[in-house]
Write a protein that holds these residues in place. Structure first.
Motif, PDB file in Angstrom:
ATOM      1  N   ILE A  64       0.844  -1.205   0.000  1.00  8.83           N
ATOM      2  CA  ILE A  64       0.000   0.000   0.000  1.00  8.83           C
ATOM      3  C   ILE A  64       0.877   1.250   0.000  1.00  8.83           C
ATOM      4  O   ILE A  64       1.869   1.332   0.703  1.00  8.83           O
ATOM      5  N   VAL A  65       0.480   2.229  -0.814  1.00  9.25           N
ATOM      6  CA  VAL A  65       1.241   3.472  -0.953  1.00  9.25           C
ATOM      7  C   VAL A  65       0.383   4.647  -0.489  1.00  9.25           C
ATOM      8  O   VAL A  65      -0.822   4.671  -0.721  1.00  9.25           O
ATOM      9  N   THR A  66       1.022   5.610   0.167  1.00  8.89           N
ATOM     10  CA  THR A  66       0.296   6.815   0.593  1.00  8.89           C
ATOM     11  C   THR A  66       0.679   7.977  -0.308  1.00  8.89           C
ATOM     12  O   THR A  66       1.850   8.260  -0.515  1.00  8.89           O
ATOM     13  N   LEU A  67      -0.326   8.645  -0.857  1.00  5.54           N
ATOM     14  CA  LEU A  67      -0.092   9.832  -1.683  1.00  5.54           C
ATOM     15  C   LEU A  67      -0.893  10.989  -1.110  1.00  5.54           C
ATOM     16  O   LEU A  67      -2.000  10.805  -0.616  1.00  5.54           O
ATOM     17  N   THR A  68      -0.322  12.191  -1.205  1.00  2.21           N
ATOM     18  CA  THR A  68      -1.032  13.362  -0.677  1.00  2.21           C
ATOM     19  C   THR A  68      -2.063  13.874  -1.682  1.00  2.21           C
ATOM     20  O   THR A  68      -3.014  14.545  -1.317  1.00  2.21           O
ATOM     21  N   ALA A  69      -1.871  13.573  -2.971  1.00  2.00           N
ATOM     22  CA  ALA A  69      -2.814  14.038  -3.990  1.00  2.00           C
ATOM     23  C   ALA A  69      -2.794  13.071  -5.165  1.00  2.00           C
ATOM     24  O   ALA A  69      -1.836  12.341  -5.364  1.00  2.00           O
TER      25      ALA A  69
END
Length: 315
Positions: A182-187
């Motif tokens: 799983i990857v976290t992106l701000t936008a």
């Protein structure tokens, strides 16, 4: 700080005056992207190159760093090679191997019927899709760190002298550990029409390598249809949802965009591409490669795609 930490000899670091010589004083412009202009150039040993001058680098040169960090050290037949770079004050340049046949976009949306009939014959379409899939498989599974591209689309697939595809433009890429799914992106990042639904809304699930698989599916659907999946110039765009349109063609055994004289074997190749692209559970790129190299008879027909409120294919 990034360049100091990088501290390696490949790719080569050039001064701006060297870049000017390589780009022959920026006389021959061959492309324009969201982050700058691309010029044709030549190294001292006469090897042709493409020189991208970054003009609108976001933040602290995030696009520049992404390109150097992701493709600077990897070598794969289906990924464009970064030959060198320059970072001198505000001047930033990226130097790539030259791709004489430009991007896939130029061919699949061409109004010239000869392009489809002579260049993008079904076997070539399959070869190109397979090359892109192998490049993506390498990014997802073959590197020390997993590289998520986040902007897979026809414009970013370049073609060499033999029309072999190479994935380019890693300005939006993200590096993550191979065991991290799983990857976290701000936008949201990417291009309209190719962005997976989870990048818009967490209601559709977590962001992972499957976001790239979604983009690949859309790209292949465009290849087999010769139609854009999202075209703002068409007012009635919402009436035609490309995956659904292609699904109906495949299920009813209707032909897709094919040359006038097509053998049964060639029709099967295009059908195989369409079925692989329509799988909405988004298999790994390793599975995609296996499906593209296997036989059509072993492929199951995926469930019918349907439109969500964001006009996106459900995962």
């Amino acid at each position: 700080m990034f360049l100091r930490t990088y501290g390696i000899s490949q790719p080569t670091r050039y001064t701006f005056s060297e870049v000017k010589k390589i780009a022959r004083r920026f006389k021959e412009k061959i492309g324009q992207g969201g982050y700058g202009s691309v010029y044709r150039g030549e190294l001292q040993n006469r090897v042709p190159v493409a020189v991208k001058m970054l003009e609108n680098s976001r933040g602290e040169g995030e696009v520049f760093i992404n390109e150097v960090a992701t493709i600077g050290l990897i070598h794969h037949a289906n990924i464009v090679r970064l030959v060198g770079f320059c970072s001198e004050g505000t001047r930033r340049a990226l130097i790539y191997e030259f791709m004489p046949n430009e991007s896939l976009e130029k061919y699949i949306f061409s109004h010239n019927p000869n392009i489809f009939q002579h260049l993008l014959v079904p076997q070539k379409l399959l070869d190109i899709a397979l090359g892109i899939a192998r490049g993506m498989e390498y990014l997802h599974q073959g590197c020390n760190q997993r590289i998520l591209h986040f902007d897979i689309k026809p414009h970013n697939i370049l073609l060499d002298y033999n029309f072999n595809p190479k994935i380019s433009d890693f300005g939006l890429a993200k590096l993550c550990p191979r065991d991290q799914s799983i990857v976290t992106l701000t936008a949201a990042r990417g291009t309209m029409g190719y962005i997976a639904p989870e990048l818009y809304s967490r209601n559709f699930g977590e962001i992972s390598y499957k976001s790239d698989v979604y983009s690949f599916g859309m790209l292949v659907l465009e290849m087999v249809s010769g139609r854009r999946n999202s075209d703002p110039s068409i007012e009635s765009q919402n009436k035609v949802y490309l995956p659904e349109w292609i699904y109906e063609k495949v299920i009813n055994d209707h032909e897709l965009a094919l040359p006038a004289e097509t053998t049964e074997e060639e029709k099967e190749k295009v059908r195989q591409l369409a079925i692989v692209a329509l799988w909405r559970n988004r298999p790994s790129m390793t599975k995609v490669v296996n499906m593209l190299t296997g036989s059509l008879q072993n492929l199951q027909m995926p469930p019918k795609p349907y439109v969500t409120s964001e006009n996106q294919l459900m995962p």
